[in-house]
Design an enzyme around this catalytic site. Structure first.
Site, PDB file in Angstrom:
ATOM      1  N   GLN B 198      14.077   6.864 -25.283  1.00  0.00           N
ATOM      2  CA  GLN B 198      13.853   7.033 -23.850  1.00  0.00           C
ATOM      3  C   GLN B 198      12.340   7.162 -23.667  1.00  0.00           C
ATOM      4  OE1 GLN B 198      16.755   6.994 -21.703  1.00  0.00           O
ATOM      5  NE2 GLN B 198      17.602   6.265 -23.642  1.00  0.00           N
ATOM      6  N   ALA B 239      20.809  11.778 -14.147  1.00  0.00           N
ATOM      7  CA  ALA B 239      20.662  11.038 -15.392  1.00  0.00           C
ATOM      8  C   ALA B 239      19.449  10.106 -15.347  1.00  0.00           C
ATOM      9  CB  ALA B 239      21.940  10.257 -15.668  1.00  0.00           C
ATOM     10  N   HIS B 240      19.215   9.424 -16.449  1.00  0.00           N
ATOM     11  CA  HIS B 240      17.998   8.598 -16.562  1.00  0.00           C
ATOM     12  C   HIS B 240      18.017   7.429 -15.586  1.00  0.00           C
ATOM     13  CE1 HIS B 240      19.968   6.309 -20.212  1.00  0.00           C
ATOM     14  NE2 HIS B 240      20.817   6.513 -19.246  1.00  0.00           N
ATOM     15  N   ASN B 241      16.808   7.108 -15.135  1.00  0.00           N
ATOM     16  CA  ASN B 241      16.585   5.930 -14.282  1.00  0.00           C
ATOM     17  C   ASN B 241      17.109   6.090 -12.856  1.00  0.00           C
ATOM     18  OD1 ASN B 241      15.847   4.786 -16.833  1.00  0.00           O
ATOM     19  ND2 ASN B 241      17.959   4.205 -17.153  1.00  0.00           N
ATOM     20  N   SER B 259      20.818   5.318 -13.562  1.00  0.00           N
ATOM     21  CA  SER B 259      20.370   4.139 -12.817  1.00  0.00           C
ATOM     22  C   SER B 259      20.907   4.052 -11.404  1.00  0.00           C
ATOM     23  CB  SER B 259      20.724   2.846 -13.575  1.00  0.00           C
ATOM     24  OG  SER B 259      20.106   2.846 -14.838  1.00  0.00           O
TER      25      SER B 259
END
Lengths: 345, 345, 345
Positions: B198, B239-241, B259
């Site tokens: 990441q 969460a990521h993005n 995302s």
């Protein structure tokens, strides 16, 4: 530990069925019992193991009626789980830690009792009051003016914000956060939010257990109150201005919204959500993952999202599974009615 | 504090109905008002208390029309909750902490502004940049290259991972974790998983509040972005993005999968889950415990698992409760049709 | 980094379509690709970007068939996501931190291997054993008798309670808590609860990733076991006496109740709840927000609260939305039947 079965039975007031002279050296699970092991049978799911266990002795209910031959020695007692717990606690009772780590930072004006333990990198701010036998593990932060009662244990990394009050005989597990600001914002006409200062505190009464990571937010005014004997598991969110009644128990990941009052002796399954400004009565039971959207009277047993009477909800859930079947039957009925009407014409 | 009602009304621009010379010494709840107390009435659930409160004065809306005699003094103002908040903030404004604890560990190359506070056992890594008036409470860890804007407060035990950027006027509550690795693993043919590094970061813009324990994960590439004015309660997983739009508000325990982009001015109830790679429009409202499984257009109001139009969902929920009744009626219809057909034969 | 497309293709065993001499200087997202950037295409949602990306090269599947002209250079490879991850990991591999902070507190009797890193304010208790290349970031607490295997990383603020065992090549993200007491209380006749001592530990096998804030509670007796290759996201609660099988993956905010055994290669969506004392087979897939109330056989795909076969549940959910329509149709049928019967009289 080395005890005979008879010695153990005498300690807890149980009755031996089998060999009173058998020697107990450890605790063990009933399904994986070993020579010298002492187990217990409380949950009927585990009943089959009592016929095959290799444990030397097993605590069982006075009401247990075997349906097959028993090879182990039984100790009969009214509440085998409680008796087992007491024996484990007795055995587990190590001399508690005491002393103050040289790596701790203690501010001026801290008052404390006898036999306190302060671990590495604990930070204690001004005017904190600690009772006798308080144990504070590494990385805890105790802010200004906090009071902590006798025999209370703070596991590693607990944060207690300013002016909160913790009772006697409480256990706060690792990472618990007491007294963070409640979530209060006033919406503005330009869609921004203005923070409402949270000027109250949290009061945790005696004999309360707070799970790892669990957050109890401070009230806007007055106190968020956790009454005596409450047991909260991990990851529970108790929002500002809430009150949780005596001996209420909640499983992990429940979330209680602001200003809700929950009664005594309630039992909540995991991941339950409760809306704000509600009153939940005493002795209420709530199934896991339910969502409470309205006030609840005492003695209710609820389930569902939104929650209603559990026995009704179970029926509705059972039918939900067969919705396609019911819809097909409606369609069939419509067809048949149409035919019947056609025939009439 | 000691003020007259008139002095307070003048500060906030309100109009007094009653005794302008009455003395205010504290803030108090309307239902538990005390002599000398100042309360407010914003939620209509509390309206009955205004006729019985012992508070000396109450902030009320300019539009409030009493239906019974009022014994307290009223201060009329357009937005009583906001005015009350401003008064509390004014009162709460203590001289902020400054200074650097001798128990902190500050690496080389840290740059900071005026009036910074660094508490006990704070660890700040290389090349961190701190703005003016930044307050960092005990046990925070600020990793390499992090930048934190002016007037931002990090409560106890906050972790900010490397290269993340925090804006001005933000508050991060205790235990928040910014920039932990996103959850990205590539499945292998042998059922094992390979971690996807990441490499991105988290950007938190100005005026954002992040609740206790809340996690904002770093992106795989680029940035996870929390836009200005966002208010997140405790235990929220972003969460990521992901990207969360301006002035969006989420209650505790929401989880936003990777995302997903959420618009401006949205309001999410507690325990909401949102699937990944979704786009949620502006001004979307989502009821507590809902699950968002698909893209959502702006201005939608959603409820349910999976979520759909809230007003429709409430109707379906209401009927869900009576499923056994509907099924019984289907069975009855089937019986009647059968009889009708039989009669015809 | 400066590589040609051909050099990168050679490292991962890919086939170049386009300019093998183009120069790569960074990683970038396919939708925001820049000159010199290397991207990948794995999720078909991103396919449209491959025709417009400004990235210099894109990793694509060997099976990808373009439907429009491609302007970038392609590197074809069987698993583009995995290849991209490996490249990023290769690039990300900075010289790991080593050395022991002068601000750490290390007790007597700690044993450790080569190239260990211990960050600021880490507290390590007696008789801890650390393998080679273990990295422990600031504010971790490692209690008595813990063993940690080679190459394992503990991010900031991780707590590992006494006697727990962590394998090789594990990553524990910030704030994770391993081995807090399980939630075990025996109810008494006076409605109070007596704590059951939790005498077991937690065993985490090799190659496990534990998300930020996640809690794995210690068992009452024996061990709570996380088998090798398990990947848990943030905010997951694993209660005492659970066992999670090899290579099982769970998204954020799942909660697994006590004594439940989960099989290998399972995939759980976010916010799933699982009841206690259950056995879940291998290769089970569970949709987000589901609630598992009973044992589950291997290879099942489940959804819902309570969960049942996902394909059936989707049908029921679809119909739930139209319940008011079905009820109206039942009412219409009842009216028509009534009329038919009336006409007969």
């Amino acid at each position: 530990m080395i005890f005979t079965v008879k010695e153990i039975a005498d300690v807890i007031g149980g009755i031996v069925e089998g060999n009173p002279d058998a020697v107990i050296t450890k605790f063990s699970k009933i399904e994986a019992g070993e020579e010298g092991g002492l187990s217990f049978l409380a949950n009927t799911k585990y009943t089959p193991h009592i016929y095959t266990t290799k444990a030397t002795a097993v605590l069982v209910s006075t009401e247990f009626v075997p349906t097959e031959p028993i090879l182990t020695t039984l100790i009969r007692i009214e509440e085998p789980y409680v008796a087992f717990a007491k024996l484990m606690a007795f055995y587990n009772q190590k001399k508690g830690k005491t002393g103050v780590s040289k790596h701790a930072a203690i501010a001026e004006g801290v008052v404390w009792g006898k036999d306190v333990y302060i671990g590495d990198f604990v930070s204690i701010a001004e005017n904190v009051v600690l009772g006798d036998n308080v144990k504070i593990y590494p990385h805890c932060y105790i802010a200004e003016g906090v009071r902590i009662g006798d025999n209370t244990v703070l596991n590693a990394g607990v944060t207690i914000h300013h002016e909160c009050i913790i009772g006697n005989n409480c256990t706060l597990h690792a990472g618990a956060i007491i007294g963070a600001d409640g979530f209060g914002f006033a919406p503005q006409k330009d869609n921004q939010y203005v923070k409402i200062p949270q000027l109250g505190n949290v009061i945790i009464e005696d004999n309360v257990d707070i799970g790892a990571q669990t957050c109890i937010d401070r009230s806007t005014l007055g106190s968020t109150i956790i009454h005596k004997g409450v047991k909260l598991c991990n990851f529970i969110q108790v929002a500002h201005n809430c009150e949780i009644g005596e001996n209420t128990v909640m499983a992990a990941q429940c979330g209680i919204s602001g200003s809700t009052k929950i009664g005594k002796n309630c039992v909540f399954g995991g991941q339950v959500g409760v809306n704000w400004h509600l009153t939940i009565g005493d002795n209420v039971q709530v199934g896991a993952q339910s969502a409470i959207g309205g006030h609840v009277k005492e003695n209710a047993t609820l389930l569902g999202t939104p929650a209603f009477k559990a026995s009704d909800c179970i029926k509705s859930y059972a039918m939900f599974k067969y919705l396609p079947n019911y819809v097909a039957r409606i369609e069939e009925l419509e067809k048949e009615i149409k035919e019947l009407k056609k025939e009439k014409e």
